[in-house]
Design an enzyme around this catalytic site. Structure first.
Site, PDB file in Angstrom:
ATOM      1  N   GLU A  67       0.636 -12.985  12.763  1.00  0.00           N
ATOM      2  CA  GLU A  67       1.134 -11.791  13.447  1.00  0.00           C
ATOM      3  C   GLU A  67       1.015 -10.618  12.474  1.00  0.00           C
ATOM      4  O   GLU A  67       1.358 -10.755  11.291  1.00  0.00           O
ATOM      5  CB  GLU A  67       2.581 -11.984  13.888  1.00  0.00           C
ATOM      6  CG  GLU A  67       2.769 -13.079  14.929  1.00  0.00           C
ATOM      7  CD  GLU A  67       2.025 -12.791  16.218  1.00  0.00           C
ATOM      8  OE1 GLU A  67       1.997 -11.611  16.634  1.00  0.00           O
ATOM      9  OE2 GLU A  67       1.464 -13.732  16.805  1.00  0.00           O
TER      10      GLU A  67
ATOM     11  N   ASN B  73     -10.864  -2.584  -6.361  1.00  0.00           N
ATOM     12  CA  ASN B  73     -10.066  -1.647  -7.154  1.00  0.00           C
ATOM     13  C   ASN B  73     -10.681  -1.325  -8.512  1.00  0.00           C
ATOM     14  O   ASN B  73     -10.256  -0.376  -9.190  1.00  0.00           O
ATOM     15  CB  ASN B  73      -8.637  -2.175  -7.350  1.00  0.00           C
ATOM     16  CG  ASN B  73      -7.780  -2.083  -6.108  1.00  0.00           C
ATOM     17  OD1 ASN B  73      -6.822  -2.827  -5.950  1.00  0.00           O
ATOM     18  ND2 ASN B  73      -8.125  -1.156  -5.213  1.00  0.00           N
TER      19      ASN B  73
ATOM     20  N   LEU C 135      -7.096  -4.767   7.331  1.00  0.00           N
ATOM     21  CA  LEU C 135      -6.794  -5.886   6.445  1.00  0.00           C
ATOM     22  C   LEU C 135      -7.286  -5.659   5.021  1.00  0.00           C
ATOM     23  O   LEU C 135      -6.815  -6.312   4.088  1.00  0.00           O
ATOM     24  CB  LEU C 135      -7.406  -7.178   6.990  1.00  0.00           C
ATOM     25  CG  LEU C 135      -6.852  -7.684   8.322  1.00  0.00           C
ATOM     26  CD1 LEU C 135      -7.571  -8.959   8.731  1.00  0.00           C
ATOM     27  CD2 LEU C 135      -5.361  -7.925   8.223  1.00  0.00           C
TER      28      LEU C 135
ATOM     29  N   GLY D 255       0.120   5.350  -4.612  1.00  0.00           N
ATOM     30  CA  GLY D 255      -0.457   6.629  -5.015  1.00  0.00           C
ATOM     31  C   GLY D 255       0.058   7.783  -4.182  1.00  0.00           C
ATOM     32  O   GLY D 255       0.374   8.858  -4.717  1.00  0.00           O
TER      33      GLY D 255
ATOM     34  N   ARG E 182     -11.707   2.278  -9.240  1.00  0.00           N
ATOM     35  CA  ARG E 182     -10.746   3.327  -9.553  1.00  0.00           C
ATOM     36  C   ARG E 182     -10.913   3.768 -11.012  1.00  0.00           C
ATOM     37  O   ARG E 182     -11.533   3.071 -11.817  1.00  0.00           O
ATOM     38  CB  ARG E 182      -9.319   2.830  -9.309  1.00  0.00           C
ATOM     39  CG  ARG E 182      -9.037   2.500  -7.855  1.00  0.00           C
ATOM     40  CD  ARG E 182      -7.585   2.162  -7.621  1.00  0.00           C
ATOM     41  NE  ARG E 182      -7.317   1.915  -6.208  1.00  0.00           N
ATOM     42  CZ  ARG E 182      -6.104   1.729  -5.697  1.00  0.00           C
ATOM     43  NH1 ARG E 182      -5.047   1.744  -6.494  1.00  0.00           N
ATOM     44  NH2 ARG E 182      -5.948   1.516  -4.403  1.00  0.00           N
TER      45      ARG E 182
ATOM     46  N   ASP F 166       0.832  -1.199   0.000  1.00  0.00           N
ATOM     47  CA  ASP F 166       0.000   0.000   0.000  1.00  0.00           C
ATOM     48  C   ASP F 166       0.870   1.255   0.000  1.00  0.00           C
ATOM     49  O   ASP F 166       1.937   1.282   0.620  1.00  0.00           O
ATOM     50  CB  ASP F 166      -0.896  -0.005   1.244  1.00  0.00           C
ATOM     51  CG  ASP F 166      -2.004   1.030   1.170  1.00  0.00           C
ATOM     52  OD1 ASP F 166      -2.317   1.497   0.060  1.00  0.00           O
ATOM     53  OD2 ASP F 166      -2.552   1.374   2.226  1.00  0.00           O
TER      54      ASP F 166
END
Length: 253
Positions: free
Chosen positions: A215, A76, A203, A31, A79, A28
């Site tokens: 984890e 997505n 998430l 952009g 977009r 992530d």
């Protein structure tokens, strides 16, 4: 440093990750990386591909056998069309450029998610990558593309229902293990560690079933800047954790 942590460091240096075989990453921040530099979003995605190349190489060197990355979600599609097409193009460019090398290095590529709706050339390239690396077993690279965790679980539930209806599966045999076999990741171990970059703490519909006991490590670095040092930092945090899987610590009252 405790004896346990000293052992972990020795193992990492020698190319092993004690208690860790599968790392999942939500890539992530492409952009925001581009925006902060006055560049178009596509430039951030391009640099994100370079970060993926670095990470695949580093993961293999650090003794990780399974790496699963979130590349394109079912959400997505909302977009702008130009950005969606750019993401398709980057997947194609990555596979076309790296497939021969990854094949030679023993990497098996899998693409999980929906194939419906993908452009024909992208679907054909995905099938080629999976076919040409199917015999490899040194390192497993899974790319979640056109993927959504809830959609995957719903699709698996339909598969279970169809198997029960046809008599291939008895209702009493439906349990966590048998259900997991209907997921896209059925042949893989669950992620031991989930990393998300860019400072977000969620998430985002990624591997919802599989990450029940993973984890979680959230990092402020934007994905295009992610490198081996960042991966090592996340691994160090993982090795600081005590994984109890619902039990208590040894010796606890």
């Amino acid at each position: 440093m405790s004896a346990a942590s000293a052992s972990d460091v020795t193992s990492v240096v020698s190319g092993q990750q004690p208690g860790l075989s599968h790392v999942a990453i939500i890539m992530d921040g492409n952009g925001r990386w581009a925006k902060s530099r006055g560049l178009p979003r596509a430039a951030g995605h391009e640099r994100g591909v370079e970060a993926l190349r670095r990470t695949v190489e580093a993961a293999g060197e650090l003794g990780i056998r399974y790496l699963t990355v979130f590349s394109f979600s079912t959400e997505n599609w909302r977009r702008p069309a130009a950005e969606v097409n750019a993401l398709f193009g980057l997947l194609k460019a990555y596979v076309q450029r790296d497939l021969a090398r990854l094949t030679q290095e023993g990497v098996r590529i899998r693409i999980i998610g929906l194939r419906d709706g993908l452009p024909d050339d992208v679907a054909a390239l995905v099938e080629k990558a999976e076919r040409e690396t199917a015999a490899n077993s040194k390192f497993f690279l899974t790319i979640a593309f056109n993927y959504g965790g809830r959609e995957e679980i719903a699709r698996a539930a339909r598969g279970v229902a169809e198997a029960v209806a046809s008599g291939r599966l008895k209702p009493d045999d439906v349990n966590e293990k048998s259900f997991a076999g209907f997921l896209d990741t059925g042949s893989m171990p669950d992620p031991d560690l989930l990393i998300r970059t860019s400072g977000e703490y969620r998430l985002s519909n990624f591997l919802l079933w599989q990450c029940a006991y993973s984890e979680l490590v959230f990092m402020d670095v934007l994905w295009p800047d992610f490198d081996r040092a960042c991966l090592e930092e996340a691994l160090a945090k993982f090795h600081e954790r005590e994984r109890r899987f619902g039990t208590v610590s040894p010796g606890a009252a």
